[in-house]
Scaffold this motif. Structure first.
Motif, short mmCIF file in Angstrom:
data_model
loop_
_atom_site.label_atom_id
_atom_site.label_comp_id
_atom_site.label_asym_id
_atom_site.label_seq_id
_atom_site.Cartn_x
_atom_site.Cartn_y
_atom_site.Cartn_z
N ASP A 1 0.83 -1.21 0.00
CA ASP A 1 0.00 0.00 0.00
C ASP A 1 0.86 1.25 0.00
OD1 ASP A 1 -2.37 -1.43 -0.03
OD2 ASP A 1 -2.51 -1.49 2.16
N ASP A 2 1.89 1.23 -0.86
CA ASP A 2 2.81 2.36 -1.03
C ASP A 2 3.65 2.65 0.22
OD1 ASP A 2 2.01 2.82 -3.67
OD2 ASP A 2 0.31 4.04 -3.01
N ARG A 3 3.67 1.72 1.16
CA ARG A 3 4.51 1.86 2.35
C ARG A 3 5.70 0.92 2.21
NH1 ARG A 3 2.94 -0.34 6.47
NH2 ARG A 3 1.25 -1.59 5.59
N PRO A 4 6.94 1.42 2.41
CA PRO A 4 8.10 0.53 2.33
C PRO A 4 8.10 -0.46 3.49
CG PRO A 4 8.76 2.70 3.13
CD PRO A 4 7.32 2.81 2.73
N VAL A 5 8.25 -1.75 3.17
CA VAL A 5 8.25 -2.77 4.22
C VAL A 5 9.57 -3.54 4.30
CG1 VAL A 5 5.75 -3.05 4.20
CG2 VAL A 5 7.15 -4.46 2.67
N ALA A 6 10.36 -3.56 3.22
CA ALA A 6 11.65 -4.24 3.25
C ALA A 6 12.54 -3.67 2.17
CB ALA A 6 11.48 -5.75 3.05
N SER A 7 13.84 -3.69 2.42
CA SER A 7 14.78 -3.16 1.45
C SER A 7 16.09 -3.93 1.52
CB SER A 7 15.04 -1.66 1.70
OG SER A 7 15.62 -1.46 2.98
N ALA A 8 16.85 -3.85 0.43
CA ALA A 8 18.15 -4.50 0.36
C ALA A 8 18.94 -3.90 -0.79
CB ALA A 8 18.01 -6.01 0.16
N ILE A 9 20.25 -3.96 -0.68
CA ILE A 9 21.14 -3.57 -1.75
C ILE A 9 21.94 -4.80 -2.15
CG2 ILE A 9 23.10 -2.11 -2.43
CD1 ILE A 9 22.15 -0.09 -0.33
N CYS A 10 21.96 -5.12 -3.44
CA CYS A 10 22.72 -6.26 -3.94
C CYS A 10 23.82 -5.72 -4.85
CB CYS A 10 21.81 -7.22 -4.70
SG CYS A 10 22.64 -8.74 -5.23
N VAL A 11 25.06 -6.05 -4.53
CA VAL A 11 26.21 -5.59 -5.32
C VAL A 11 26.77 -6.75 -6.12
CG1 VAL A 11 28.47 -4.50 -5.23
CG2 VAL A 11 26.71 -3.83 -3.59
N HIS A 12 26.66 -6.64 -7.45
CA HIS A 12 27.14 -7.69 -8.36
C HIS A 12 28.58 -7.36 -8.75
CE1 HIS A 12 27.16 -9.42 -12.67
NE2 HIS A 12 27.65 -10.30 -11.82
N ASP A 13 29.51 -8.18 -8.30
CA ASP A 13 30.94 -7.93 -8.50
C ASP A 13 31.57 -9.20 -9.06
OD1 ASP A 13 33.56 -7.12 -8.42
OD2 ASP A 13 33.59 -6.62 -6.29
N GLY A 14 31.67 -9.31 -10.39
CA GLY A 14 32.19 -10.53 -11.00
C GLY A 14 31.21 -11.67 -10.78
N ASP A 15 31.69 -12.75 -10.16
CA ASP A 15 30.78 -13.87 -9.89
C ASP A 15 30.22 -13.82 -8.47
OD1 ASP A 15 33.02 -14.55 -8.45
OD2 ASP A 15 33.14 -16.61 -9.18
N LEU A 16 30.43 -12.69 -7.77
CA LEU A 16 29.93 -12.52 -6.42
C LEU A 16 28.71 -11.60 -6.40
CD1 LEU A 16 33.22 -12.00 -4.36
CD2 LEU A 16 31.91 -14.11 -4.65
N ALA A 17 27.77 -11.92 -5.51
CA ALA A 17 26.61 -11.06 -5.27
C ALA A 17 26.54 -10.80 -3.78
CB ALA A 17 25.32 -11.74 -5.75
#
Length: 255
Positions: A170-186
């Motif tokens: 309902d337009d309210r943020p409930v969860a967040s994350a940042i994923c950094v793709h670096d070569g074969d690592l996430a």
């Protein structure tokens, strides 16, 4: 602490280097193989710490610690060591002898992305509007407003490809994350669920969406860092298939 296998040191070095690239400090200095990271705009310990990267680099400790401490004092930060297995036993013994406290035990975990069933996971497109993401992440984490400029600077400084993931209800943020793709690592960073929305599966959804995004870009290994006291997060990550690789902790001098 579990016994560490010295044969894993190359893996530790790889994850540590990826962590520095994924969550960059604004100021970085080297003293031998010690990496001194300082960030005026954000108080996070991993952004304001001394990181030894070679167990054999332990000469002139008193002089080197005093030199680093002057940098921390200039930033208004307490002198802090971040001790991974790369710190070695000699430096740890020295800090014990000098009465340095030990705190914030943390675990680095990884997962083989080829072994994760992501076929039925929601394919989520990362946000492009960084300002909106920062606002949402501030709400989800319940950060103080003073953190916003520093967090914005960090996220905008990430050099590898990064995905900003947000779940809303309902337009309210409930969860967040940042994923950094670096070569074969996430690498997963700043994973959080809003306090009033926990226990509803939002964290699992955002993590899996981020991992699916990274795997589609060629990532083969997912990894993250989590405080050992965060039993809820540890339970989630273990249920997804993440396994412990190594531990680290922080040290500060007696007050």
């Amino acid at each position: 602490m579990p016994q560490f296998d010295a044969d894993l040191l190359p893996i530790v070095r790889r994850f540590e280097a990826a962590g520095f690239r994924a969550w960059p400090a604004s100021s970085v200095h080297y003293d031998g193989t010690w990496v001194v990271r300082l960030t005026a705009g954000h108080p996070a310990k991993r952004l304001n710490s001394i990181n030894p990267l070679d167990p054999g680099d332990c000469d002139n400790l008193t002089e080197r610690i005093a030199r680093a401490s002057r940098r921390f004092e200039a930033y208004g930060r307490p002198t802090t060591f971040r001790m991974s297995p790369l710190g070695g036993a000699f430096i740890s013994a020295y800090l014990d002898q000098e009465g340095w406290s030990r705190f914030s035990e943390s675990v680095v975990m990884s997962i083989d992305l080829s072994a994760v069933d992501l076929d039925n996971v929601l394919s989520q497109i990362p946000m492009k509007d960084m300002a909106r993401f920062i606002s949402a992440a501030m709400t989800v984490h319940d950060f103080e407003p003073s953190i916003r400029p520093g967090l914005s600077e960090i996220v905008s400084s990430i050099e590898p490809e990064s995905g900003l993931f947000l779940l809303e209800d309902d337009d309210r943020p409930v969860a967040s994350a940042i994923c950094v793709h670096d070569g074969d690592l996430a690498g997963l960073f700043e994973v959080a669920t809003f306090s009033g929305e926990r226990g509803k599966g939002h964290g699992r959804r955002v993590v899996l969406s981020a991992l699916k995004w990274a795997r589609l870009r060629g990532a083969k290994i997912g990894w993250l860092q989590v405080e050992a006291s965060n039993t809820v997060a540890l339970s989630l990550y273990k249920s997804l298939g993440f396994r412990r690789v190594y531990d680290y902790h922080y040290r500060q001098p007696p007050k």
